[in-house]
Design a protein around this motif. Sequence first.
Motif, PDB file in Angstrom:
ATOM      1  N   CYS A   1       1.147  -0.935  -0.487  1.00 56.58           N
ATOM      2  CA  CYS A   1       0.004   0.163  -0.081  1.00 56.58           C
ATOM      3  C   CYS A   1       0.500   1.471  -0.058  1.00 56.58           C
ATOM      4  N   ALA A   2       2.210   1.322   0.832  1.00 57.14           N
ATOM      5  CA  ALA A   2       2.814   2.582   1.071  1.00 57.14           C
ATOM      6  C   ALA A   2       3.174   2.591  -0.518  1.00 57.14           C
ATOM      7  N   ASN A   3       4.549   1.872  -0.854  1.00 58.96           N
ATOM      8  CA  ASN A   3       4.496   1.822  -2.806  1.00 58.96           C
ATOM      9  C   ASN A   3       3.707   2.070  -4.169  1.00 58.96           C
ATOM     10  N   GLY A   4       2.372   1.601  -3.058  1.00 57.68           N
ATOM     11  CA  GLY A   4       1.261   2.365  -4.788  1.00 57.68           C
ATOM     12  C   GLY A   4       0.866   0.630  -5.131  1.00 57.68           C
ATOM     13  N   ALA A   5       0.825  -0.471  -5.128  1.00 58.31           N
ATOM     14  CA  ALA A   5       0.927  -1.192  -5.536  1.00 58.31           C
ATOM     15  C   ALA A   5      -0.318  -2.069  -5.823  1.00 58.31           C
ATOM     16  N   VAL A   6      -1.291  -1.191  -5.005  1.00 58.40           N
ATOM     17  CA  VAL A   6      -2.522  -1.853  -5.317  1.00 58.40           C
ATOM     18  C   VAL A   6      -3.036  -0.942  -6.440  1.00 58.40           C
ATOM     19  N   TRP A   7      -2.787   0.161  -6.639  1.00 58.61           N
ATOM     20  CA  TRP A   7      -3.593   0.546  -8.335  1.00 58.61           C
ATOM     21  C   TRP A   7      -3.136  -0.086  -9.118  1.00 58.61           C
ATOM     22  N   ASN A   8      -1.852  -1.157  -8.995  1.00 57.85           N
ATOM     23  CA  ASN A   8      -1.120  -2.080  -9.923  1.00 57.85           C
ATOM     24  C   ASN A   8      -1.917  -2.834 -10.139  1.00 57.85           C
ATOM     25  N   VAL A   9      -2.503  -3.621  -8.629  1.00 58.77           N
ATOM     26  CA  VAL A   9      -3.727  -4.810  -8.594  1.00 58.77           C
ATOM     27  C   VAL A   9      -4.623  -4.044  -9.518  1.00 58.77           C
ATOM     28  N   VAL A  10      -5.452  -3.429  -8.881  1.00 62.03           N
ATOM     29  CA  VAL A  10      -6.506  -3.001  -9.457  1.00 62.03           C
ATOM     30  C   VAL A  10      -6.357  -3.072 -11.133  1.00 62.03           C
ATOM     31  N   GLN A  11      -5.360  -2.212 -11.831  1.00 60.57           N
ATOM     32  CA  GLN A  11      -5.030  -1.994 -12.880  1.00 60.57           C
ATOM     33  C   GLN A  11      -5.116  -3.402 -13.531  1.00 60.57           C
ATOM     34  N   VAL A  12      -4.315  -4.582 -12.720  1.00 60.86           N
ATOM     35  CA  VAL A  12      -4.488  -6.148 -13.191  1.00 60.86           C
ATOM     36  C   VAL A  12      -5.734  -6.738 -13.235  1.00 60.86           C
ATOM     37  N   VAL A  13      -6.583  -6.214 -12.245  1.00 60.14           N
ATOM     38  CA  VAL A  13      -7.995  -6.787 -12.073  1.00 60.14           C
ATOM     39  C   VAL A  13      -8.876  -6.509 -13.278  1.00 60.14           C
ATOM     40  N   ALA A  14      -8.411  -5.388 -13.809  1.00 61.44           N
ATOM     41  CA  ALA A  14      -9.115  -4.462 -14.757  1.00 61.44           C
ATOM     42  C   ALA A  14      -8.836  -4.977 -16.184  1.00 61.44           C
ATOM     43  N   TRP A  15      -7.651  -5.585 -16.080  1.00 63.79           N
ATOM     44  CA  TRP A  15      -6.989  -6.206 -17.686  1.00 63.79           C
ATOM     45  C   TRP A  15      -8.205  -7.346 -17.238  1.00 63.79           C
ATOM     46  N   THR A  16      -8.017  -8.087 -16.607  1.00 61.10           N
ATOM     47  CA  THR A  16      -8.667  -9.872 -16.408  1.00 61.10           C
ATOM     48  C   THR A  16     -10.058  -9.086 -17.157  1.00 61.10           C
ATOM     49  N   LYS A  17     -10.350  -8.321 -16.148  1.00 61.98           N
ATOM     50  CA  LYS A  17     -12.208  -8.930 -16.293  1.00 61.98           C
ATOM     51  C   LYS A  17     -12.013  -8.443 -17.788  1.00 61.98           C
ATOM     52  N   MET A  18     -11.371  -6.938 -18.203  1.00 63.27           N
ATOM     53  CA  MET A  18     -11.713  -6.668 -20.133  1.00 63.27           C
ATOM     54  C   MET A  18     -11.202  -8.089 -21.336  1.00 63.27           C
ATOM     55  N   LEU A  19     -10.410  -8.529 -20.634  1.00 57.21           N
ATOM     56  CA  LEU A  19     -10.457  -9.854 -21.526  1.00 57.21           C
ATOM     57  C   LEU A  19     -11.328 -10.961 -21.598  1.00 57.21           C
ATOM     58  N   HIS A  20     -11.755 -10.463 -20.056  1.00 60.02           N
ATOM     59  CA  HIS A  20     -12.961 -12.086 -19.650  1.00 60.02           C
ATOM     60  C   HIS A  20     -14.055 -11.892 -20.292  1.00 60.02           C
ATOM     61  N   ASP A  21     -14.323 -10.314 -21.020  1.00 58.06           N
ATOM     62  CA  ASP A  21     -15.351  -9.988 -20.981  1.00 58.06           C
ATOM     63  C   ASP A  21     -15.366  -9.803 -22.794  1.00 58.06           C
ATOM     64  N   TYR A  22     -14.317  -9.515 -23.310  1.00 63.79           N
ATOM     65  CA  TYR A  22     -14.317  -9.202 -24.598  1.00 63.79           C
ATOM     66  C   TYR A  22     -14.285 -10.681 -25.471  1.00 63.79           C
ATOM     67  N   SER A  23     -13.789 -11.779 -24.392  1.00 63.75           N
ATOM     68  CA  SER A  23     -13.035 -13.164 -24.660  1.00 63.75           C
ATOM     69  C   SER A  23     -14.421 -13.874 -24.868  1.00 63.75           C
ATOM     70  N   GLN A  24     -15.501 -13.157 -24.583  1.00 63.82           N
ATOM     71  CA  GLN A  24     -17.075 -13.862 -24.894  1.00 63.82           C
ATOM     72  C   GLN A  24     -17.697 -13.106 -26.224  1.00 63.82           C
ATOM     73  N   VAL A  25     -17.254 -12.214 -26.661  1.00 61.40           N
ATOM     74  CA  VAL A  25     -18.163 -11.570 -27.934  1.00 61.40           C
ATOM     75  C   VAL A  25     -16.588 -11.891 -28.895  1.00 61.40           C
ATOM     76  N   MET A  26     -15.525 -12.536 -28.904  1.00 58.52           N
ATOM     77  CA  MET A  26     -14.669 -12.509 -30.570  1.00 58.52           C
ATOM     78  C   MET A  26     -13.233 -13.056 -30.078  1.00 58.52           C
ATOM     79  N   PRO A  27     -12.699 -13.534 -30.968  1.00 54.51           N
ATOM     80  CA  PRO A  27     -11.770 -14.629 -30.310  1.00 54.51           C
ATOM     81  C   PRO A  27     -10.713 -14.287 -29.439  1.00 54.51           C
ATOM     82  N   VAL A  28     -10.013 -15.202 -28.984  1.00 59.04           N
ATOM     83  CA  VAL A  28      -9.018 -14.400 -27.741  1.00 59.04           C
ATOM     84  C   VAL A  28      -8.689 -13.497 -28.004  1.00 59.04           C
ATOM     85  N   THR A  29      -6.958 -14.076 -29.314  1.00 61.10           N
ATOM     86  CA  THR A  29      -6.312 -13.298 -30.005  1.00 61.10           C
ATOM     87  C   THR A  29      -6.323 -11.596 -30.286  1.00 61.10           C
ATOM     88  N   ARG A  30      -7.867 -11.954 -30.287  1.00 60.61           N
ATOM     89  CA  ARG A  30      -8.190 -10.281 -30.687  1.00 60.61           C
ATOM     90  C   ARG A  30      -8.593  -9.778 -29.197  1.00 60.61           C
TER      91      ARG A  30
END
Length: 136
Positions: free
Chosen positions: A24-53
Motif C-alpha cells: 500500500c505504501a508503494n502504490g502497488a494497490v493501483w497496479n493490482v486494480v489495473q491487473v483486475v481491470a485487464w482480467t475483467k476486460m479480457l474475460h468480457d472481450y473473449s465472450q464475444v470475439m476470438p481470444v487473440t483479438r
Amino acid sequence: MKIEACTFVRRHCSILCLLLAWLCANGAVWNVVQVVAWTKMLHDYSQVMPVTRAVRITFDGSAPCELCHISQKAQDAAREQLPRDADLGGGMEKLLLLSETAPAAVLTPPDFAWPGVADTTGLTRTDAVPVPPPRA
C-alpha cells in the motif's frame, strides 16, 4: 503445542500485514486494480470475439474500461503528491548509481605482528628512557 500454533499464526499474520502495508505504501494497490481491470476486460472481450483479438484490444490501450481510468487517475494523483526530486520515473541519479563499478578490494598484510604472537618478547623500545622520570 497450542502455544507453538499461536506463535506460528501470529508470525505469519504479522508478515502478511507487513507485506500488505508495504504494498500500500508503494502504490502497488493501483497496479493490482489495473491487473483486475485487464482480467475483467479480457474475460468480457473473449465472450464475444476470438481470444487473440480480445488480447490485442485489451492491452493496446485504445479502449480502457472504467477500472483502467480509476487506476490511472489514482496513479497520477499519487505521482503529483511526491516531491519533484522523488519522482519515480525520472531519477537519473539512480541510474548512475547502478552503472558505477565497485572499487577493487586491496588486502595487504599488517605492518607488524601483535606482541606475543610472532615474537614472545614483544616490541622493543628504541629510544632512551628519560631520567629522572617526568612529573605530572
